[in-house]
Design a protein around this motif. Structure first.
Motif, PDB file in Angstrom:
ATOM      1  N   PRO A 173       0.817  -1.221   0.000  1.00  0.00           N
ATOM      2  CA  PRO A 173       0.000   0.000   0.000  1.00  0.00           C
ATOM      3  C   PRO A 173       0.846   1.265   0.000  1.00  0.00           C
ATOM      4  N   ALA A 174       0.265   2.324  -0.544  1.00  0.00           N
ATOM      5  CA  ALA A 174       0.926   3.631  -0.508  1.00  0.00           C
ATOM      6  C   ALA A 174       0.851   4.190   0.906  1.00  0.00           C
ATOM      7  N   TRP A 175       1.832   4.987   1.234  1.00  0.00           N
ATOM      8  CA  TRP A 175       1.898   5.600   2.563  1.00  0.00           C
ATOM      9  C   TRP A 175       1.723   7.101   2.434  1.00  0.00           C
ATOM     10  N   SER A 176       0.974   7.659   3.370  1.00  0.00           N
ATOM     11  CA  SER A 176       0.824   9.111   3.394  1.00  0.00           C
ATOM     12  C   SER A 176       0.457   9.548   4.801  1.00  0.00           C
ATOM     13  N   THR A 177       0.634  10.822   5.054  1.00  0.00           N
ATOM     14  CA  THR A 177       0.260  11.427   6.323  1.00  0.00           C
ATOM     15  C   THR A 177      -0.077  12.876   6.025  1.00  0.00           C
ATOM     16  N   ASN A 178      -0.611  13.563   6.988  1.00  0.00           N
ATOM     17  CA  ASN A 178      -0.959  14.972   6.762  1.00  0.00           C
ATOM     18  C   ASN A 178       0.258  15.804   6.382  1.00  0.00           C
ATOM     19  N   ALA A 179       1.435  15.337   6.812  1.00  0.00           N
ATOM     20  CA  ALA A 179       2.663  16.076   6.489  1.00  0.00           C
ATOM     21  C   ALA A 179       3.078  15.884   5.041  1.00  0.00           C
ATOM     22  N   THR A 180       2.486  14.897   4.375  1.00  0.00           N
ATOM     23  CA  THR A 180       2.837  14.625   2.973  1.00  0.00           C
ATOM     24  C   THR A 180       1.564  14.585   2.144  1.00  0.00           C
ATOM     25  N   ALA A 181       0.848  15.685   2.117  1.00  0.00           N
ATOM     26  CA  ALA A 181      -0.467  15.727   1.496  1.00  0.00           C
ATOM     27  C   ALA A 181      -0.427  15.477  -0.006  1.00  0.00           C
ATOM     28  N   ARG A 182       0.730  15.604  -0.621  1.00  0.00           N
ATOM     29  CA  ARG A 182       0.814  15.412  -2.064  1.00  0.00           C
ATOM     30  C   ARG A 182       1.041  13.953  -2.443  1.00  0.00           C
ATOM     31  N   ALA A 183       1.027  13.062  -1.471  1.00  0.00           N
ATOM     32  CA  ALA A 183       1.256  11.640  -1.752  1.00  0.00           C
ATOM     33  C   ALA A 183       0.114  11.061  -2.565  1.00  0.00           C
ATOM     34  N   ILE A 184       0.433  10.106  -3.456  1.00  0.00           N
ATOM     35  CA  ILE A 184      -0.594   9.410  -4.219  1.00  0.00           C
ATOM     36  C   ILE A 184      -0.921   8.093  -3.517  1.00  0.00           C
ATOM     37  N   SER A 185      -2.080   7.507  -3.846  1.00  0.00           N
ATOM     38  CA  SER A 185      -2.577   6.355  -3.100  1.00  0.00           C
ATOM     39  C   SER A 185      -2.471   5.035  -3.852  1.00  0.00           C
ATOM     40  N   THR A 186      -1.838   5.042  -5.023  1.00  0.00           N
ATOM     41  CA  THR A 186      -1.753   3.819  -5.833  1.00  0.00           C
ATOM     42  C   THR A 186      -0.826   2.798  -5.196  1.00  0.00           C
ATOM     43  N   PRO A 187      -1.256   1.532  -5.059  1.00  0.00           N
ATOM     44  CA  PRO A 187      -0.361   0.524  -4.474  1.00  0.00           C
ATOM     45  C   PRO A 187       0.746   0.123  -5.438  1.00  0.00           C
TER      46      PRO A 187
END
Length: 415
Positions: A268-282
């Motif tokens: 899975p893709a990883w993201s947090t509020n600190a990296t709002a530009r992250a994409i969600s594609t696995p």
């Protein structure tokens, strides 16, 4: 295991024995040919009053189907191999352990992610523990510690790595061998290739049909080949559908099925509020790099080589997570600006270890660019960042950053 073949001890054996001591039902789950049956038998070798049932045997399977309750009648631990072959056993097992809640009643093995199968009528919440068995790790093959993850979270960038004699061609050879015990035992490339061919044929004729009604096996085979070429890349269902002329819904169903039978794994893709530009594609990777390499035979471009090395590294991390004391999860990271980190390990405290994989024997400052961006965005949560590469030595590259030989994964002892 073939007669006379050397048994390589599995780190999962301790996990199985611990679970049997306090849990009613222990499920040993994993791909075909990873050694589940052998491991289960070894774990019960010194246990008295054990009963062993093998559902690959037509007589045992017929008995389980005809009278599940009588089939499960035993005073000690019962090993049931390939339990997914008789779904009706599931409710009978649940009923049995509810009436007699002693720990260690059942040790079940299966060649699919059992709780994800629609054919199983119910799960066993609070009654079972599942242990995943993957192909052999490099540490299991070579007898080395396999302690990188625990060391990384304990020591961070101060981790100590021994100089490595391995180079790019050596890592490619290890990745191409993979970790299936039978493939590891075969030194001749031609014989190993025959194993992988037979393995895929067996997957198509047995495992796939156990969990789904697949009408067009040829489409499934073409999809597997296409996925091998994209192993360690982002999963793009629409592109696969277009390239293979297979309906999008079918591609999604087939990918889900291949994950259920442990041929592939979605990270899975990883993201947090600190990296709002992250994409969600696995990210998609093959469970075994050797099988991916077999499917890529004849393809020698840099993209395929880099993807194979990354698949190999992600596989080693996946295996270590099943026994490391650090409770961590594996993700990947990519943002909309194109910066990506191949592996993100996050522990329960929210600390992050970032890992980039390079198929080169040298490392440049620019190879740390994405890790530095992630470090700035995360602040104190960023614990360490590594570039794992095909070179020979550990070198610092700034605060909390270092390059390490890929062999550090299995040569590093746990703290």
């Amino acid at each position: 295991m073939p007669e006379g073949a050397k048994y390589l001890p599995r780190r999962a054996s301790e996990l199985v024995e611990e679970a049997l001591s306090d849990t009613r039902v222990v499920i040993l789950n994993g791909a075909r040919q990873t050694g589940k049956s052998t491991l289960a038998e070894c774990c019960l070798r010194d246990t008295s009053n054990t009963v062993k049932r093998y559902l690959d045997d037509p007589r045992s399977r017929a008995s389980a189907i005809a009278d599940p309750v009588a089939f499960l009648d035993a005073t000690g631990t019962m090993l049931i191999d390939e339990v997914q072959r008789v779904p009706d056993l599931w409710l009978a097992i649940k009923n049995t352990v509810d009436r007699d809640p002693r720990p260690g009643r059942f040790l079940l093995t299966g060649s699919a992610r059992l709780l994800g199968l629609s054919t199983l009528p119910d799960a066993l919440p609070g009654r079972s523990e599942t242990i995943e068995l993957f192909p052999l790790s490099q540490g299991e093959i070579t007898g080395t510690p396999d302690g990188f993850i625990d060391a990384a979270f304990t020591h961070g960038h101060k981790i100590r790595s021994e100089p490595s004699e391995l180079r790019r061609r050596d890592y490619l050879a290890l990745a191409s061998r993979g970790g299936y015990p039978e493939a590891v035992r075969r030194d001749a490339p031609r014989r190993r290739a025959q194993f992988f061919k037979s393995y895929l044929d067996d997957i198509m004729s047995r495992d796939v049909h156990q969990v789904a009604d697949i009408q067009r096996i040829s489409d499934m085979r073409r999809l597997i080949g296409a996925l091998a070429a994209q192993s360690s890349g982002l999963l793009n269902y629409s592109r696969l559908s277009s390239d293979l002329a297979i309906p999008l819904t079918t591609v999604r169903d087939y990918v889900g099925l291949l994950e259920i039978i442990y041929l592939i794994r979605l990270i899975p893709a990883w993201s947090t509020n600190a990296t709002a530009r992250a994409i969600s594609t696995p990210k998609l990777v093959f469970t075994d790099s050797g099988l991916a390499a077999h499917l890529l035979t004849g393809i020698t471009n840099d993209a395929a080589t880099g993807g194979l090395i990354e698949t190999f590294v992600l596989g080693e991390l996946t295996r270590q997570l099943t026994w490391s004391h650090t409770m961590a999860q594996l993700h990947h990271y990519r943002d909309r600006d194109g910066y990506e980190v191949d592996a993100i390990l996050e522990d329960n405290a929210g600390r992050i270890v970032g890992i980039e994989v390079k198929a080169a024997e040298t490392v440049r400052t620019d190879d740390f660019r994405a890790l530095r961006i992630l470090q700035r965005r995360l602040g104190d949560r960023f614990h360490a960042g590594y570039v794992l590469y095909c070179g020979d030595q550990q070198l610092p590259f700034g605060d909390q950053l270092a390059c390490l030989p890929i062999s550090t994964l299995w040569s590093t002892p746990a703290p």
